[in-house]
Write an enzyme that holds these catalytic residues in place. Structure first.
Site, PDB file in Angstrom:
ATOM      1  N   GLY A   1      -6.009  -7.972   4.381  1.00  0.00           N
ATOM      2  CA  GLY A   1      -5.580  -6.927   5.555  1.00  0.00           C
ATOM      3  C   GLY A   1      -6.687  -7.294   6.614  1.00  0.00           C
ATOM      4  O   GLY A   1      -7.007  -8.355   7.091  1.00  0.00           O
TER       5      GLY A   1
ATOM      6  N   ASP B   1       4.014 -13.283   6.643  1.00  0.00           N
ATOM      7  CA  ASP B   1       4.951 -14.416   6.377  1.00  0.00           C
ATOM      8  C   ASP B   1       4.515 -15.513   7.421  1.00  0.00           C
ATOM      9  O   ASP B   1       4.760 -16.739   7.394  1.00  0.00           O
ATOM     10  CB  ASP B   1       6.473 -14.006   6.771  1.00  0.00           C
ATOM     11  CG  ASP B   1       6.586 -12.938   5.709  1.00  0.00           C
ATOM     12  OD1 ASP B   1       6.093 -12.838   4.503  1.00  0.00           O
ATOM     13  OD2 ASP B   1       7.350 -11.787   6.119  1.00  0.00           O
TER      14      ASP B   1
END
Length: 316
Positions: A222, A252
């Site tokens: 994160g 992704d």
């Protein structure tokens, strides 16, 4: 060439709203429709970088047909396995402050024949891929060992495999020895069964998964960046983000950046960070192009301080 396998793709509808109020009529300030699913997004990001990619995925019904059309328009070669069920549609609500609320449908249940055909198609798709990126949740009808079978087949053919999944599907695939796995902090904590609060604890968890079969671990942390643990060493990196617009598909895009940069070492980690940082500043699940990247802003540290605390501990 990078081949992706997405067993549970989706048609993703993203709406931008000022704020989310339960029970109210919300008026969107922006909306978009994208082909979705983790492997699909990897292919979209690879294509946006100008690299050839083939997406292998099961498709059914009108949503499936639209996914194939949209991917073709984005330069992604599609190898579809036609299924009887209808491909799922997901909804994402993005508030002005960047808060994301997602509603993910379960998706269709694949028959044993469809499951076997998808596995066979992944191994016989045209081209000689440098990497196979196998990504996302498994739809109903596929056993937890499905990814393990895919990894074993790919390794027999000499193709490297990057695996981005979680839970039983991840742990079942480790003995098959995927070349790379890409968990986030929570998925990594779940895989080792303990909370992770520091970079040192994340590193030890990644090393444990390597001892269980993973060749390398690329952990998304994160706001704390990413950690790469491999035979080459341990690297931690961060990339500045001016404002988060949507983090749908950012992980992704990050995996795509890692693979197109060779899939190993600090150089690939820097590419992953640049792609991920660019993606969160784009609407919906839009994938970054080279013009969106700022690799000069990426910071990489080898053997980072183990005592460095995560902004939020990851719980199993």
């Amino acid at each position: 060439m990078i081949l992706t396998v997405t067993p549970n793709p989706s048609l993703d509808r993203t709406y931008e709203v000022p704020s989310l109020e339960r029970g109210a009529v919300l008026r969107a300030t922006g909306d978009r429709v994208d082909p979705g699913g983790k492997g699909v997004n990897v292919s979209r990001a690879v294509a946006a970088a100008g690299v050839f990619t083939t997406a292998v995925l099961p498709l059914g019904g009108a949503p499936g047909a639209l996914i194939a059309k949209l991917l073709g328009l984005q330069g992604v070669d599609v190898t579809a396995v036609t299924i009887a069920g209808q491909t799922r549609s997901n909804i994402a609500l993005v508030e002005r402050d960047g808060t994301l609320t997602k509603i993910n449908a379960p998706g269709p249940e694949l028959t044993a024949e469809e499951s076997a055909l998808l596995l066979e198609t992944a191994g016989t798709a045209t081209g000689r891929p440098e990497w196979i990126a196998a990504c996302g949740s498994l739809p109903r009808g596929l056993p937890s060992e499905w990814y393990a079978d895919l990894v074993a087949r790919a390794r027999e053919s000499g193709t490297r495999v990057a695996l981005d999944t979680s839970g039983p599907a991840l742990t079942a695939a480790l003995p098959a020895r995927p070349d790379l796995i890409k968990p986030n902090a929570t998925e990594l904590a779940q895989a080792v069964g303990r909370p992770l609060a520091t970079l040192g604890e994340v590193t030890r968890a990644a090393q444990e998964l390597r001892s269980r079969g993973a060749g390398a671990v690329l952990a998304s942390l994160g706001v704390d960046g990413q950690l790469l643990v491999s035979a080459e060493g341990t690297y931690h990196g961060t990339a500045p983000v001016t404002a988060v617009r949507s983090d749908v598909g950012a992980g992704d895009a990050s995996l795509a950046g890692f693979l197109i940069a060779g899939g190993t070492g600090a150089k690939a980690l820097a590419s992953a960070l640049a792609h991920g940082a660019a993606a969160v500043q784009l609407p919906g699940s839009a994938m970054p192009t080279p013009a969106d990247l700022h690799p000069e802003a990426v910071h990489i540290t080898e053997n980072p301080p183990a005592a460095l605390h995560l902004s939020a501990p990851a719980l199993p």
